[in-house]
Design a protein around this motif. Structure first.
Motif, PDB file in Angstrom:
ATOM      1  N   LEU A  80       7.259  -5.164  -6.516  1.00  0.00           N
ATOM      2  CA  LEU A  80       6.811  -3.779  -6.377  1.00  0.00           C
ATOM      3  C   LEU A  80       7.731  -2.826  -7.129  1.00  0.00           C
ATOM      4  O   LEU A  80       7.277  -1.865  -7.753  1.00  0.00           O
ATOM      5  CB  LEU A  80       6.747  -3.393  -4.901  1.00  0.00           C
ATOM      6  CG  LEU A  80       5.637  -4.059  -4.083  1.00  0.00           C
ATOM      7  CD1 LEU A  80       5.744  -3.662  -2.613  1.00  0.00           C
ATOM      8  CD2 LEU A  80       4.269  -3.694  -4.627  1.00  0.00           C
ATOM      9  N   LYS A  81       9.039  -3.082  -7.082  1.00  0.00           N
ATOM     10  CA  LYS A  81       9.982  -2.243  -7.818  1.00  0.00           C
ATOM     11  C   LYS A  81       9.752  -2.372  -9.321  1.00  0.00           C
ATOM     12  O   LYS A  81       9.823  -1.379 -10.061  1.00  0.00           O
ATOM     13  CB  LYS A  81      11.411  -2.620  -7.451  1.00  0.00           C
ATOM     14  CG  LYS A  81      11.798  -2.251  -6.025  1.00  0.00           C
ATOM     15  CD  LYS A  81      13.177  -2.776  -5.662  1.00  0.00           C
ATOM     16  CE  LYS A  81      13.510  -2.472  -4.204  1.00  0.00           C
ATOM     17  NZ  LYS A  81      14.826  -3.062  -3.803  1.00  0.00           N
ATOM     18  N   GLY A  82       9.485  -3.597  -9.785  1.00  0.00           N
ATOM     19  CA  GLY A  82       9.199  -3.788 -11.204  1.00  0.00           C
ATOM     20  C   GLY A  82       7.926  -3.090 -11.624  1.00  0.00           C
ATOM     21  O   GLY A  82       7.849  -2.502 -12.708  1.00  0.00           O
ATOM     22  N   LEU A  83       6.912  -3.144 -10.763  1.00  0.00           N
ATOM     23  CA  LEU A  83       5.656  -2.446 -11.057  1.00  0.00           C
ATOM     24  C   LEU A  83       5.879  -0.948 -11.150  1.00  0.00           C
ATOM     25  O   LEU A  83       5.378  -0.284 -12.063  1.00  0.00           O
ATOM     26  CB  LEU A  83       4.635  -2.750  -9.955  1.00  0.00           C
ATOM     27  CG  LEU A  83       3.322  -1.968 -10.022  1.00  0.00           C
ATOM     28  CD1 LEU A  83       2.500  -2.403 -11.229  1.00  0.00           C
ATOM     29  CD2 LEU A  83       2.512  -2.162  -8.732  1.00  0.00           C
ATOM     30  N   GLU A  84       6.654  -0.403 -10.227  1.00  0.00           N
ATOM     31  CA  GLU A  84       6.919   1.039 -10.232  1.00  0.00           C
ATOM     32  C   GLU A  84       7.662   1.452 -11.504  1.00  0.00           C
ATOM     33  O   GLU A  84       7.336   2.475 -12.113  1.00  0.00           O
ATOM     34  CB  GLU A  84       7.740   1.418  -9.002  1.00  0.00           C
ATOM     35  CG  GLU A  84       7.951   2.916  -8.859  1.00  0.00           C
ATOM     36  CD  GLU A  84       8.660   3.261  -7.558  1.00  0.00           C
ATOM     37  OE1 GLU A  84       8.254   4.228  -6.910  1.00  0.00           O
ATOM     38  OE2 GLU A  84       9.611   2.548  -7.198  1.00  0.00           O
ATOM     39  N   ARG A  85       8.631   0.646 -11.918  1.00  0.00           N
ATOM     40  CA  ARG A  85       9.365   0.966 -13.159  1.00  0.00           C
ATOM     41  C   ARG A  85       8.428   0.968 -14.356  1.00  0.00           C
ATOM     42  O   ARG A  85       8.527   1.828 -15.228  1.00  0.00           O
ATOM     43  CB  ARG A  85      10.501  -0.049 -13.366  1.00  0.00           C
ATOM     44  CG  ARG A  85      11.696   0.141 -12.449  1.00  0.00           C
ATOM     45  CD  ARG A  85      12.875  -0.677 -12.924  1.00  0.00           C
ATOM     46  NE  ARG A  85      12.587  -2.102 -12.879  1.00  0.00           N
ATOM     47  CZ  ARG A  85      12.853  -2.883 -11.832  1.00  0.00           C
ATOM     48  NH1 ARG A  85      13.399  -2.367 -10.739  1.00  0.00           N
ATOM     49  NH2 ARG A  85      12.593  -4.180 -11.865  1.00  0.00           N
ATOM     50  N   SER A 142       0.825  -1.207   0.000  1.00  0.00           N
ATOM     51  CA  SER A 142       0.000   0.000   0.000  1.00  0.00           C
ATOM     52  C   SER A 142       0.860   1.259   0.000  1.00  0.00           C
ATOM     53  O   SER A 142       0.562   2.221  -0.711  1.00  0.00           O
ATOM     54  CB  SER A 142      -0.920   0.006   1.230  1.00  0.00           C
ATOM     55  OG  SER A 142      -1.859  -1.024   1.156  1.00  0.00           O
ATOM     56  N   GLU A 143       1.944   1.255   0.793  1.00  0.00           N
ATOM     57  CA  GLU A 143       2.835   2.416   0.844  1.00  0.00           C
ATOM     58  C   GLU A 143       3.518   2.646  -0.500  1.00  0.00           C
ATOM     59  O   GLU A 143       3.638   3.784  -0.965  1.00  0.00           O
ATOM     60  CB  GLU A 143       3.891   2.237   1.940  1.00  0.00           C
ATOM     61  CG  GLU A 143       3.361   2.299   3.352  1.00  0.00           C
ATOM     62  CD  GLU A 143       2.851   3.672   3.755  1.00  0.00           C
ATOM     63  OE1 GLU A 143       3.030   4.649   2.994  1.00  0.00           O
ATOM     64  OE2 GLU A 143       2.260   3.779   4.846  1.00  0.00           O
ATOM     65  N   ARG A 144       3.963   1.568  -1.138  1.00  0.00           N
ATOM     66  CA  ARG A 144       4.644   1.702  -2.434  1.00  0.00           C
ATOM     67  C   ARG A 144       3.682   2.239  -3.491  1.00  0.00           C
ATOM     68  O   ARG A 144       4.028   3.145  -4.266  1.00  0.00           O
ATOM     69  CB  ARG A 144       5.218   0.350  -2.842  1.00  0.00           C
ATOM     70  CG  ARG A 144       5.800   0.297  -4.235  1.00  0.00           C
ATOM     71  CD  ARG A 144       7.063   1.107  -4.370  1.00  0.00           C
ATOM     72  NE  ARG A 144       8.196   0.499  -3.730  1.00  0.00           N
ATOM     73  CZ  ARG A 144       9.456   0.842  -3.974  1.00  0.00           C
ATOM     74  NH1 ARG A 144       9.720   1.795  -4.869  1.00  0.00           N
ATOM     75  NH2 ARG A 144      10.460   0.271  -3.331  1.00  0.00           N
ATOM     76  N   VAL A 145       2.456   1.717  -3.530  1.00  0.00           N
ATOM     77  CA  VAL A 145       1.472   2.181  -4.513  1.00  0.00           C
ATOM     78  C   VAL A 145       1.066   3.623  -4.219  1.00  0.00           C
ATOM     79  O   VAL A 145       0.891   4.437  -5.132  1.00  0.00           O
ATOM     80  CB  VAL A 145       0.243   1.252  -4.518  1.00  0.00           C
ATOM     81  CG1 VAL A 145      -0.853   1.810  -5.419  1.00  0.00           C
ATOM     82  CG2 VAL A 145       0.637  -0.140  -4.975  1.00  0.00           C
TER      83      VAL A 145
END
Length: 262
Positions: free
Chosen positions: A229-234, A60-63
């Motif tokens: 999560l890092k891949g999603l952010e990229r 949740s924090e990353r999104v």
């Protein structure tokens, strides 16, 4: 072993279902426009919170960080396009929380990094993990040590609310192998259920041979989530994706009684 088998079956079948859904719905042409719906975990707070709740709240924090970053850039460009000049654009940020949970790109460790370090030890201990977190984060305003040393529990002040986590079982939960291990995978390939059998064949073919060698080489649940999560952010912040958000500002705490005229 029963719990490990159940985890292996669930993970394999879920991965198989996602793969089949992508095969059916995705256009084979890479340049074709596409529409994706990402429904992340909500903020979780139960009577007793453990690793699962910490991972859900980390997601949740990353999104939320992606949302803040994208919104800031959109506001900046909207102001510039309208020839509205400004000195400072102040936007809330949760990078400190993400760093507390996941670490800062190798420069410092986060809670999940410390958990992985503890899980590499043959005698991994939840109490020792809690004490290590206390030593690393006792000066952080977002980390509160319950009981003075955090060996039994600690509290994280998240973006939306504060959550207390019990450290009991953290190491065991983090070491659950995502795909049940190669041994489990091979056993499931002999299942009489065609879906389980096909899913196990796919997961066994994609797994690494060293996963069962030692605790130091095991893939942990936390590390897998952080990489995803890092891949999603990229993918979302490359500038080639047009993002739209539906943000729930206040959860529904319970059913509302119908009123006259509603």
């Amino acid at each position: 072993r029963t719990a490990e088998l159940a985890c292996g079956v669930y993970a394999s079948v879920f991965a198989w279902l996602v793969d089949r859904a992508n095969t059916v719905t995705c256009d084979a042409t890479p340049s074709s426009p596409w529409l994706g719906i990402f429904d992340p975990f909500g903020s979780e707070k139960l009577a007793v919170n453990s690793l699962e709740q910490l991972l859900a709240n980390t997601c949740s924090e990353r999104v939320y960080g992606i949302f803040l970053n994208y919104t800031q850039q959109a506001e900046y460009h909207a102001l510039m396009d309208s020839s509205i000049y400004f000195k400072d654009l102040i936007v809330p940020a949760n990078q400190d929380l993400i760093s507390l949970l996941e670490g800062r790109c190798g420069s410092s460790l986060g809670i999940l990094d410390i958990l992985d370090q503890e899980c590499r030890k043959p005698d991994a201990s939840d109490d020792r993990f809690g004490r290590a977190c206390y030593e690393a984060f006792r000066s952080s305003s977002n980390f509160i040590a319950e009981g003075g040393t955090a060996k039994k529990s600690f509290r994280v002040v998240h973006s939306f609310r504060s959550v207390e986590y019990s450290t009991a079982g953290f190491c065991q939960r983090n070491l659950h192998r995502i795909e049940g291990g190669r041994g489990m995978g091979i056993m499931l390939t002999r299942s009489s259920n065609p879906v389980v059998r096909e899913a196990a064949i796919l997961s066994t073919a994609g797994s690494r041979s060293g996963d069962l060698a030692s605790p130091a080489k095991q893939t942990t649940v936390g590390s897998v989530l952080c990489e995803q999560l890092k891949g999603l952010e990229r993918q979302l912040l490359t500038g080639t994706t047009d993002l739209h958000f539906i943000n729930c500002l206040r959860p529904h705490w319970g059913p509302l009684k119908a009123t006259a005229g509603s």
